[in-house]
Design an enzyme around this catalytic site. Sequence first.
Site, short mmCIF file in Angstrom:
data_model
loop_
_atom_site.label_atom_id
_atom_site.label_comp_id
_atom_site.label_asym_id
_atom_site.label_seq_id
_atom_site.Cartn_x
_atom_site.Cartn_y
_atom_site.Cartn_z
N GLU A 40 23.95 24.91 11.59
CA GLU A 40 23.82 24.55 10.16
C GLU A 40 24.04 25.84 9.40
O GLU A 40 23.18 26.71 9.35
CB GLU A 40 22.41 24.00 9.88
CG GLU A 40 22.07 22.72 10.61
CD GLU A 40 22.80 21.50 10.04
OE1 GLU A 40 23.40 21.61 8.95
OE2 GLU A 40 22.78 20.45 10.69
N LEU A 41 25.24 25.98 8.83
CA LEU A 41 25.64 27.29 8.29
C LEU A 41 25.75 27.26 6.77
O LEU A 41 25.20 26.40 6.11
CB LEU A 41 26.94 27.71 8.97
CG LEU A 41 26.89 27.68 10.51
CD1 LEU A 41 28.23 28.04 11.12
CD2 LEU A 41 25.80 28.59 11.04
N GLY A 99 21.53 29.20 9.51
CA GLY A 99 21.63 30.50 8.86
C GLY A 99 23.03 30.71 8.32
O GLY A 99 23.76 29.75 8.07
N SER A 100 23.40 31.96 8.18
CA SER A 100 24.68 32.29 7.55
C SER A 100 25.83 32.06 8.52
O SER A 100 25.67 32.16 9.75
CB SER A 100 24.66 33.74 7.08
OG SER A 100 24.48 34.58 8.20
N ARG A 116 16.77 24.16 -7.62
CA ARG A 116 15.85 23.87 -6.52
C ARG A 116 15.88 25.06 -5.57
O ARG A 116 16.93 25.59 -5.24
CB ARG A 116 16.32 22.60 -5.81
CG ARG A 116 15.49 22.22 -4.62
CD ARG A 116 15.78 20.79 -4.19
NE ARG A 116 15.28 20.56 -2.86
CZ ARG A 116 16.03 20.57 -1.76
NH1 ARG A 116 17.33 20.78 -1.84
NH2 ARG A 116 15.48 20.37 -0.59
N SER A 120 19.31 15.81 0.41
CA SER A 120 18.53 16.00 1.65
C SER A 120 17.54 14.87 1.84
O SER A 120 16.80 14.52 0.91
CB SER A 120 17.76 17.33 1.59
OG SER A 120 18.66 18.38 1.42
N CYS A 159 21.34 26.27 1.03
CA CYS A 159 22.72 26.06 1.48
C CYS A 159 23.37 24.93 0.70
O CYS A 159 24.58 24.89 0.56
CB CYS A 159 22.74 25.76 2.96
SG CYS A 159 21.62 24.41 3.39
N LYS A 195 12.66 31.12 17.07
CA LYS A 195 12.68 32.44 16.45
C LYS A 195 12.82 32.26 14.94
O LYS A 195 13.92 32.04 14.43
CB LYS A 195 13.85 33.28 16.99
CG LYS A 195 13.67 34.76 16.66
CD LYS A 195 14.93 35.45 16.32
CE LYS A 195 15.46 35.17 14.97
NZ LYS A 195 14.58 35.49 13.83
N PRO A 196 11.70 32.32 14.22
CA PRO A 196 11.78 32.17 12.77
C PRO A 196 12.30 33.45 12.13
O PRO A 196 12.34 34.50 12.77
CB PRO A 196 10.33 31.92 12.36
CG PRO A 196 9.52 32.61 13.42
CD PRO A 196 10.33 32.59 14.69
N GLU A 205 28.63 32.41 -1.31
CA GLU A 205 27.37 31.72 -1.60
C GLU A 205 26.59 32.59 -2.57
O GLU A 205 26.31 33.75 -2.25
CB GLU A 205 26.56 31.60 -0.31
CG GLU A 205 26.64 30.26 0.34
CD GLU A 205 25.65 30.16 1.50
OE1 GLU A 205 25.61 31.07 2.33
OE2 GLU A 205 24.96 29.15 1.57
N ARG A 216 12.78 20.45 11.33
CA ARG A 216 14.04 19.71 11.49
C ARG A 216 14.65 19.95 12.87
O ARG A 216 15.46 19.17 13.34
CB ARG A 216 15.01 20.16 10.38
CG ARG A 216 16.04 19.15 10.01
CD ARG A 216 16.67 19.46 8.68
NE ARG A 216 17.64 20.54 8.74
CZ ARG A 216 18.44 20.88 7.73
NH1 ARG A 216 18.36 20.23 6.57
NH2 ARG A 216 19.30 21.85 7.83
P1 NAD Z 1 20.89 34.80 8.46
O1 NAD Z 1 22.11 34.30 9.16
O2 NAD Z 1 20.85 36.21 8.04
O3 NAD Z 1 19.61 34.60 9.39
C1 NAD Z 1 19.27 33.33 9.92
C2 NAD Z 1 18.42 33.54 11.15
O4 NAD Z 1 19.22 34.20 12.14
C3 NAD Z 1 17.20 34.42 10.95
O5 NAD Z 1 16.16 33.95 11.75
C4 NAD Z 1 17.67 35.77 11.45
O6 NAD Z 1 16.63 36.58 11.91
C5 NAD Z 1 18.55 35.34 12.59
N1 NAD Z 1 19.55 36.32 13.00
C6 NAD Z 1 20.20 37.23 12.25
N2 NAD Z 1 21.03 37.96 13.02
C7 NAD Z 1 20.91 37.47 14.28
C8 NAD Z 1 21.51 37.80 15.53
N3 NAD Z 1 22.41 38.77 15.64
N4 NAD Z 1 21.14 37.10 16.62
C9 NAD Z 1 20.24 36.10 16.53
N5 NAD Z 1 19.64 35.75 15.38
C10 NAD Z 1 19.98 36.43 14.28
O7 NAD Z 1 20.64 33.80 7.25
P2 NAD Z 1 19.45 33.82 6.21
O8 NAD Z 1 19.74 34.88 5.20
O9 NAD Z 1 18.12 33.84 6.90
O10 NAD Z 1 19.59 32.38 5.56
C11 NAD Z 1 20.48 32.11 4.56
C12 NAD Z 1 21.72 31.45 5.12
O11 NAD Z 1 21.33 30.27 5.82
C13 NAD Z 1 22.67 30.98 4.05
O12 NAD Z 1 23.99 31.24 4.43
C14 NAD Z 1 22.40 29.48 3.99
O13 NAD Z 1 23.49 28.73 3.49
C15 NAD Z 1 22.13 29.18 5.41
N6 NAD Z 1 21.38 27.92 5.52
C16 NAD Z 1 22.03 26.83 5.99
C17 NAD Z 1 21.36 25.62 6.07
C18 NAD Z 1 22.06 24.41 6.58
O14 NAD Z 1 21.36 23.47 6.94
N7 NAD Z 1 23.38 24.37 6.64
C19 NAD Z 1 20.01 25.54 5.69
C20 NAD Z 1 19.38 26.68 5.21
C21 NAD Z 1 20.08 27.87 5.13
#
Ligand code: NAD
Length: 498
Positions: free
Chosen positions: A265-266, A243-244, A293, A456, A299, A189-190, A396, A174
């Site tokens: 995208e949080l 991510g979060s 799902r 989605s 999210c 960075k996955p 969440e 995406r």
């Molecule tokens: P996370 O924020 O812990 O991590 C996401 C990514 O960020 C990972 O690759 C992680 O390694 C990286 N990361 C963590 N700390 C970092 C830092 N200090 N600097 C740079 N990168 C850093 O989230 P998660 O637990 O992997 O995923 C779950 C979260 O993602 C949930 O809050 C979910 O709602 C959200 N999410 C949102 C969407 C969307 O499209 N809005 C889609 C999928 C997941």
Amino acid sequence: MTTTAVTDQTERALLARIPTGLYIDGRWTEAADGGRFEVVAPSTETVLATVADARPDDGDRALAAAHAAQPSWGRTPPRVRAEILRQAFELVTIRAEDFALTMTLEMGKPLAEAHAEVSYGAEFLRWFGEEATRISGRYSTAPDGANRLVVTRRPVGPCLLITPWNFPLAMATRKIAPAIAAGCTMVLKPAALTPLSALLLAEVLEDAGLPPGVLNVIPTTDPGSVSGPLLSDARLRKLSFTGSTPVGQRLIAASADQVLRVSMELGGNAPFIVFEDADLDAAVEGALAAKLRNGGEACVAANRFLVHRSLADEFGQALAARMSSVTVGRGTDPATRLGPLINAAAVARVGRLVDGAVAAGARLALGGRALDGPGHFFPPTVLTDVPAGADILDEEIFGPVASIVPFDTEDEAVRLANATPFGLVCYVYTRDLDRGLRMGERLETGMLGLNTGVVSNPAAPFGGVKQSGLGREGGREGIEEYLETCYIGVADPFAAFG
Ligand code: NAD
């Protein structure tokens, strides 16, 4: 699609084929200090693979490669970029079994859902391949008739893309697909919990003809130390993060130094509203999809079921009955409908939220206790009459737990739905079209599912308002995040014409 249980031998053969280095400038390399980390299966708690663990020096190498590749990639004809994406779509589709099994092993989701993610994730490659050739600007006359206004689009430049573990393939495509389509180079960075799908994708994109340096992939267990220097490096022009919300907030702050373009995208806290005139069976079906799902680890997962008081008991009983028949197990077992949570911390979090809700007065209609290991399993759980103030309504959940809250009026439903700092998606079940459309205007949300539990779609703009994010992914909007606008003022071509 696989219909029989996958054998250990198949799993081992696949894992042996997945590259586990860093992918920088078209080459697979080890980390600067030779470090590696383990990728652990959430179903079995066994080690699937070890992966090179990028350090800040590796991040610097990856950005240098992206920066060096940017000028020629930005000038590569859109049709060529489109063809690479089309080829990548074909290759991911051909290798669907590999991608699905990789995701099931590293993330835990059932194979059928992993296959659905392969289709969804691959579609971004096809969609943005089609969009690549439609980037255009405009030519117009200034209102005073003097100058001509030429507006062109060009790639933003090198991007840092950071993705979460819950959709290991789709969250990557995406971002990668619109970046490729727009002519941007990138460092991906996955998430360290699920890096294998992204590494397999890098291999496929290389096979599809993506030139060295356009995509660089650097898994790391120390994301802050690796991304920090990149965000303050003038060679980087954009950050796209999924991510979060707390991590996103930190990254927005860190992006201020270089005034980076940011896409975010949080997190979400989706309300699922069932009005008194809803088709109850359809609402229960939709609830099952929106809740289970991805095991609830999405999210867009329904987080709060707001149900009209006249239907709340019936809805709760029907949902609990459906959820009680869901088979929990390893994702590779064809009977499994619900896999494990991602790790032990996730199980502890979900357990704490359920216990807190019960302590606050909620009634437990189903599930509620983590299952014995090995594996991080939490059963389908239904809580009814969840009182306002319970943490489970504010956080969440990221697990297979449905919390049901009764309401009496439309105004109350809207007030409860909007009483959150998040605004990603809402679901509404009603047979009243006016009410459905009204909800589209009253709810503070980036997306609305009207009589559906799944929104989605690669052709639609995905994203949130409030603390759920900035910008959109997918749809016609998705490529905009990777394009700059350049305006050229041109002197009146008739000035000296007589
Ligand atoms: P996370 O924020 O812990 O991590 C996401 C990514 O960020 C990972 O690759 C992680 O390694 C990286 N990361 C963590 N700390 C970092 C830092 N200090 N600097 C740079 N990168 C850093 O989230 P998660 O637990 O992997 O995923 C779950 C979260 O993602 C949930 O809050 C979910 O709602 C959200 N999410 C949102 C969407 C969307 O499209 N809005 C889609 C999928 C997941």
